[in-house]
Design a protein around this motif. Structure first.
Motif, PDB file in Angstrom:
ATOM      1  N   MET A 168       0.828  -1.194   0.000  1.00 23.86           N
ATOM      2  CA  MET A 168       0.000   0.000   0.000  1.00 23.86           C
ATOM      3  C   MET A 168       0.872   1.257   0.000  1.00 23.86           C
ATOM      4  SD  MET A 168      -3.086   0.820  -0.070  1.00 23.86           S
ATOM      5  CE  MET A 168      -4.248   2.039   0.337  1.00 23.86           C
ATOM      6  N   SER A 169       1.994   1.224   0.712  1.00 18.72           N
ATOM      7  CA  SER A 169       2.840   2.417   0.749  1.00 18.72           C
ATOM      8  C   SER A 169       3.490   2.678  -0.607  1.00 18.72           C
ATOM      9  CB  SER A 169       3.915   2.281   1.827  1.00 18.72           C
ATOM     10  OG  SER A 169       4.790   1.208   1.516  1.00 18.72           O
ATOM     11  N   GLY A 170       3.760   1.631  -1.374  1.00 22.84           N
ATOM     12  CA  GLY A 170       4.319   1.793  -2.708  1.00 22.84           C
ATOM     13  C   GLY A 170       3.352   2.512  -3.637  1.00 22.84           C
ATOM     14  N   ILE A 171       2.071   2.176  -3.531  1.00 25.13           N
ATOM     15  CA  ILE A 171       1.055   2.831  -4.349  1.00 25.13           C
ATOM     16  C   ILE A 171       0.930   4.294  -3.949  1.00 25.13           C
ATOM     17  CG2 ILE A 171      -1.412   2.891  -4.882  1.00 25.13           C
ATOM     18  CD1 ILE A 171      -1.400  -0.168  -4.577  1.00 25.13           C
ATOM     19  N   ALA A 172       0.930   4.562  -2.651  1.00 24.55           N
ATOM     20  CA  ALA A 172       0.839   5.944  -2.173  1.00 24.55           C
ATOM     21  C   ALA A 172       2.048   6.757  -2.631  1.00 24.55           C
ATOM     22  CB  ALA A 172       0.724   5.971  -0.651  1.00 24.55           C
ATOM     23  N   TYR A 173       3.221   6.152  -2.602  1.00 23.41           N
ATOM     24  CA  TYR A 173       4.433   6.838  -3.055  1.00 23.41           C
ATOM     25  C   TYR A 173       4.332   7.165  -4.549  1.00 23.41           C
ATOM     26  CZ  TYR A 173       9.243   7.716  -4.381  1.00 23.41           C
ATOM     27  OH  TYR A 173      10.381   8.279  -4.894  1.00 23.41           O
ATOM     28  N   GLN A 174       3.909   6.197  -5.363  1.00 24.30           N
ATOM     29  CA  GLN A 174       3.780   6.424  -6.796  1.00 24.30           C
ATOM     30  C   GLN A 174       2.744   7.511  -7.082  1.00 24.30           C
ATOM     31  OE1 GLN A 174       5.558   5.210  -9.321  1.00 24.30           O
ATOM     32  NE2 GLN A 174       6.833   4.079  -7.897  1.00 24.30           N
ATOM     33  N   LEU A 175       1.647   7.502  -6.374  1.00 17.57           N
ATOM     34  CA  LEU A 175       0.612   8.512  -6.556  1.00 17.57           C
ATOM     35  C   LEU A 175       1.134   9.894  -6.163  1.00 17.57           C
ATOM     36  CD1 LEU A 175      -2.336   9.129  -7.271  1.00 17.57           C
ATOM     37  CD2 LEU A 175      -2.907   8.706  -4.880  1.00 17.57           C
ATOM     38  N   PHE A 210       4.263  10.889  -6.051  1.00 22.72           N
ATOM     39  CA  PHE A 210       5.291  11.287  -7.012  1.00 22.72           C
ATOM     40  C   PHE A 210       4.654  11.770  -8.312  1.00 22.72           C
ATOM     41  CE2 PHE A 210       8.469  10.378 -10.317  1.00 22.72           C
ATOM     42  CZ  PHE A 210       9.500  11.182  -9.851  1.00 22.72           C
ATOM     43  N   GLY A 211       3.622  11.080  -8.778  1.00 19.91           N
ATOM     44  CA  GLY A 211       2.910  11.508  -9.991  1.00 19.91           C
ATOM     45  C   GLY A 211       2.250  12.862  -9.814  1.00 19.91           C
ATOM     46  N   LEU A 212       1.656  13.093  -8.667  1.00 19.52           N
ATOM     47  CA  LEU A 212       1.031  14.392  -8.404  1.00 19.52           C
ATOM     48  C   LEU A 212       2.072  15.503  -8.280  1.00 19.52           C
ATOM     49  CD1 LEU A 212      -1.771  13.305  -5.915  1.00 19.52           C
ATOM     50  CD2 LEU A 212      -2.040  14.046  -8.292  1.00 19.52           C
ATOM     51  N   TYR A 213       3.223  15.179  -7.720  1.00 20.91           N
ATOM     52  CA  TYR A 213       4.320  16.143  -7.636  1.00 20.91           C
ATOM     53  C   TYR A 213       4.785  16.538  -9.031  1.00 20.91           C
ATOM     54  CZ  TYR A 213       8.960  17.989  -6.552  1.00 20.91           C
ATOM     55  OH  TYR A 213      10.075  18.770  -6.479  1.00 20.91           O
ATOM     56  N   LEU A 214       4.972  15.564  -9.902  1.00 25.64           N
ATOM     57  CA  LEU A 214       5.376  15.861 -11.279  1.00 25.64           C
ATOM     58  C   LEU A 214       4.302  16.647 -12.016  1.00 25.64           C
ATOM     59  CD1 LEU A 214       7.126  12.577 -12.443  1.00 25.64           C
ATOM     60  CD2 LEU A 214       8.180  14.756 -11.836  1.00 25.64           C
ATOM     61  N   ASN A 215       3.049  16.324 -11.784  1.00 24.73           N
ATOM     62  CA  ASN A 215       1.948  17.052 -12.406  1.00 24.73           C
ATOM     63  C   ASN A 215       1.931  18.514 -11.952  1.00 24.73           C
ATOM     64  OD1 ASN A 215      -0.433  17.326 -14.000  1.00 24.73           O
ATOM     65  ND2 ASN A 215      -1.621  17.215 -12.105  1.00 24.73           N
ATOM     66  N   THR A 216       2.190  18.750 -10.692  1.00 28.16           N
ATOM     67  CA  THR A 216       2.243  20.120 -10.174  1.00 28.16           C
ATOM     68  C   THR A 216       3.393  20.891 -10.795  1.00 28.16           C
ATOM     69  OG1 THR A 216       1.262  19.414  -8.090  1.00 28.16           O
ATOM     70  CG2 THR A 216       2.424  21.516  -8.083  1.00 28.16           C
ATOM     71  N   LEU A 217       4.558  20.275 -10.890  1.00 25.24           N
ATOM     72  CA  LEU A 217       5.693  20.935 -11.536  1.00 25.24           C
ATOM     73  C   LEU A 217       5.396  21.240 -12.988  1.00 25.24           C
ATOM     74  CD1 LEU A 217       8.795  19.057 -10.078  1.00 25.24           C
ATOM     75  CD2 LEU A 217       8.029  21.380  -9.579  1.00 25.24           C
ATOM     76  N   TYR A 218       4.756  20.319 -13.672  1.00 25.23           N
ATOM     77  CA  TYR A 218       4.400  20.536 -15.074  1.00 25.23           C
ATOM     78  C   TYR A 218       3.426  21.710 -15.204  1.00 25.23           C
ATOM     79  CZ  TYR A 218       2.577  19.631 -19.729  1.00 25.23           C
ATOM     80  OH  TYR A 218       2.180  19.757 -21.029  1.00 25.23           O
TER      81      TYR A 218
END
Length: 149
Positions: free
Chosen positions: A1-8, A10-18
């Motif tokens: 579960m923590s791996g999924i939360a980390y991936q989510l 990280f994806g949201l962080y990249l989306n914010t930077l974009y």
């Protein structure tokens, strides 16, 4: 579960930077354009970089601080657009590569991916090709008009 939360996360962080990237016409660009009070910042800066600054320098006019800033932003917008196209191509190739490699022989797979991306990016390259053709035609007719005059 923590791996999924980390991936989510990280994806949201990249989306914010974009979204905050001022080179793309998203939130970061809108914030920059509003802060500088230039609603058409990208268009004006790109036009000044591609034509205006060279005309100023050719005519011996020294660009002011605003013109230098516009030229710098125009340069980064033009180069950034090229880099985003390249990154898009690489991302599409990465995502579609396995699928295309499975069904097509080597060499043709890259061609199919390039054609698919070219089709998706049709509005961009069509406008560039039309401008290039117009420029070439104007160059060909300009010397003939000068000779007859």
């Amino acid at each position: 579960m923590s791996g999924i939360a980390y991936q989510l996360a990280f994806g949201l962080y990249l989306n914010t930077l974009y979204n905050l990237n001022p080179l793309m016409p998203l939130d970061g660009y809108q914030a920059l354009a509003d802060g500088l009070r230039l609603p058409r910042l990208r268009e004006e800066a790109s036009a000044y970089f591609t034509k205006g600054i060279w005309s100023d320098l050719k005519n011996g006019r020294r660009p002011g601080i605003k013109q230098i800033g516009m030229a710098a932003y125009g340069f980064t917008a033009v180069v950034g657009t090229g880099l985003f196209v390249l990154l898009g191509f690489l991302a599409w190739r990465d995502r579609l590569g396995g699928l295309v490699d499975e069904y097509l022989p080597p060499g043709i797979d890259v061609l199919v991916i390039a054609l698919a991306i070219g089709l998706i990016m049709f509005p961009i390259w069509y406008r560039l090709v039309r401008r290039l053709i117009t420029f070439i035609k104007s160059r060909r007719t300009a010397p003939a008009a000068e000779v007859t005059a």
